[in-house]
Scaffold this active site. Structure first.
Site, PDB file in Angstrom:
ATOM      1  N   GLY A 170      55.753  48.157  36.654  1.00  0.00           N
ATOM      2  CA  GLY A 170      54.364  47.705  36.789  1.00  0.00           C
ATOM      3  C   GLY A 170      53.391  48.698  37.402  1.00  0.00           C
ATOM      4  O   GLY A 170      52.352  48.295  37.928  1.00  0.00           O
ATOM      5  N   SER A 171      53.692  50.010  37.296  1.00  0.00           N
ATOM      6  CA  SER A 171      52.759  50.959  37.925  1.00  0.00           C
ATOM      7  C   SER A 171      51.427  51.033  37.171  1.00  0.00           C
ATOM      8  O   SER A 171      50.378  51.237  37.790  1.00  0.00           O
ATOM      9  CB  SER A 171      53.388  52.352  38.072  1.00  0.00           C
ATOM     10  N   ARG A 193      60.952  34.417  18.696  1.00  0.00           N
ATOM     11  CA  ARG A 193      59.829  35.197  19.228  1.00  0.00           C
ATOM     12  C   ARG A 193      58.522  34.401  19.221  1.00  0.00           C
ATOM     13  O   ARG A 193      57.763  34.419  20.185  1.00  0.00           O
ATOM     14  CB  ARG A 193      59.681  36.481  18.399  1.00  0.00           C
ATOM     15  N   LEU A 249      55.023  42.133  19.770  1.00  0.00           N
ATOM     16  CA  LEU A 249      54.309  40.863  19.674  1.00  0.00           C
ATOM     17  C   LEU A 249      54.412  40.305  18.250  1.00  0.00           C
ATOM     18  O   LEU A 249      54.386  41.053  17.276  1.00  0.00           O
ATOM     19  CB  LEU A 249      52.836  41.048  20.033  1.00  0.00           C
ATOM     20  N   HIS A 307      51.199  54.048  25.828  1.00  0.00           N
ATOM     21  CA  HIS A 307      52.466  54.622  25.373  1.00  0.00           C
ATOM     22  C   HIS A 307      52.544  56.075  25.846  1.00  0.00           C
ATOM     23  O   HIS A 307      51.569  56.811  25.724  1.00  0.00           O
ATOM     24  CB  HIS A 307      52.551  54.539  23.840  1.00  0.00           C
TER      25      HIS A 307
HETATM   26  C1  GRF Z   1      55.037  53.519  30.883  1.00  0.00           C
HETATM   27  O1  GRF Z   1      55.533  54.812  30.702  1.00  0.00           O
HETATM   28  C2  GRF Z   1      54.306  53.021  29.666  1.00  0.00           C
HETATM   29  O2  GRF Z   1      53.620  54.046  28.986  1.00  0.00           O
HETATM   30  C3  GRF Z   1      55.420  52.500  28.791  1.00  0.00           C
HETATM   31  O3  GRF Z   1      56.310  51.896  29.699  1.00  0.00           O
HETATM   32  C4  GRF Z   1      56.174  52.496  30.998  1.00  0.00           C
HETATM   33  C5  GRF Z   1      55.844  51.401  31.945  1.00  0.00           C
HETATM   34  O4  GRF Z   1      55.752  51.841  33.270  1.00  0.00           O
HETATM   35  N1  GRF Z   1      54.910  51.600  27.785  1.00  0.00           N
HETATM   36  P1  GRF Z   1      55.116  50.896  34.367  1.00  0.00           P
HETATM   37  O5  GRF Z   1      55.874  49.561  34.299  1.00  0.00           O
HETATM   38  O6  GRF Z   1      53.665  50.708  34.048  1.00  0.00           O
HETATM   39  O7  GRF Z   1      55.339  51.586  35.667  1.00  0.00           O
END
Ligand code: GRF
Length: 191
Positions: free
Chosen positions: A11-12, A64, A92, A108
């Site tokens: 969740g960063s 789903r 999704l 991404h």
């Molecule tokens: C990130 O590298 C994002 O680009 C990818 O998954 C990772 C998630 O990291 N889709 P975080 O949970 O936001 O720390």
């Protein structure tokens, strides 16, 4: 603009968005809910610590569409207008995408369309490219597909490992995601 953020883990990126909303860097926006499909997602505590409501909607072997319907309902209950996927590890369903037309975005860790899918940083590293980066894009029914909103290149340095490269990309992800949400909020509701 009411924002809902979907996570599955650390969740960063979610934290970067919540902090930017709370500090006023992203104006006229509110993070209404953080939803995780995993009960043990580390990001849940980080959201709660920041005063954001959290909801867990587990898949529990359901189809789903059924799982997505429950998430859509949680988002609609809170009048969410922009859905941010932030490390949400599920594709999704078409009905989810259609419920929020042009209002679902994803981050991404590569310069799409290069290196979609899992382990994008490792894919780039193994391919020996000199430049990779990150992309914020609109979400459609396909994996890591859909119109690009913003991209940030990141150089691969001599002596990089997948870990050092991923860490440098992640710093840029946080900046890029905040910039993209800020852009969406400034154009809202016409964006
Ligand atoms: C990130 O590298 C994002 O680009 C990818 O998954 C990772 C998630 O990291 N889709 P975080 O949970 O936001 O720390």
């Amino acid at each position: 603009m009411k924002i809902g953020i979907l996570i599955s883990g650390r969740g960063s990126n979610m934290v970067a968005i919540v902090d930017a909303v709370n500090s006023g860097e992203i104006a006229d926006a509110e993070v209404a809910v953080v939803i995780s499909d995993k009960t043990d997602a580390a990001g849940l505590d980080k959201a709660r610590d920041r005063g954001v409501e959290t909801v867990v909607v587990e898949r529990r072997g359901r189809p789903r569409e059924e799982h997505d319907a429950e998430i859509i309902s949680e988002l609609q209950k809170r009048s969410v207008e922009l859905v941010c996927l932030a490390g949400y590890m599920r594709l999704l369903s078409p009905s989810f995408v259609q419920a929020f037309p042009n209002k679902i975005i994803n981050i991404h860790p590569s310069l799409l369309p290069a290196f979609p899918g899992l382990d994008a940083q490792r894919q780039a590293f193994d391919a020996g490219v000199k430049v990779t980066g990150c992309t914020v894009h609109f979400v459609d029914e396909l994996l890591d597909h859909g119109e690009v909103i913003l991209q940030q290149p990141v150089a691969v340095h001599e002596g990089d490992t997948v870990e050092t490269l991923s860490a440098r990309i992640l710093e840029e992800e946080h900046r890029l995601y905040v910039a993209a949400v800020k852009m969406m909020a400034s154009k809202f509701p016409s964006s």
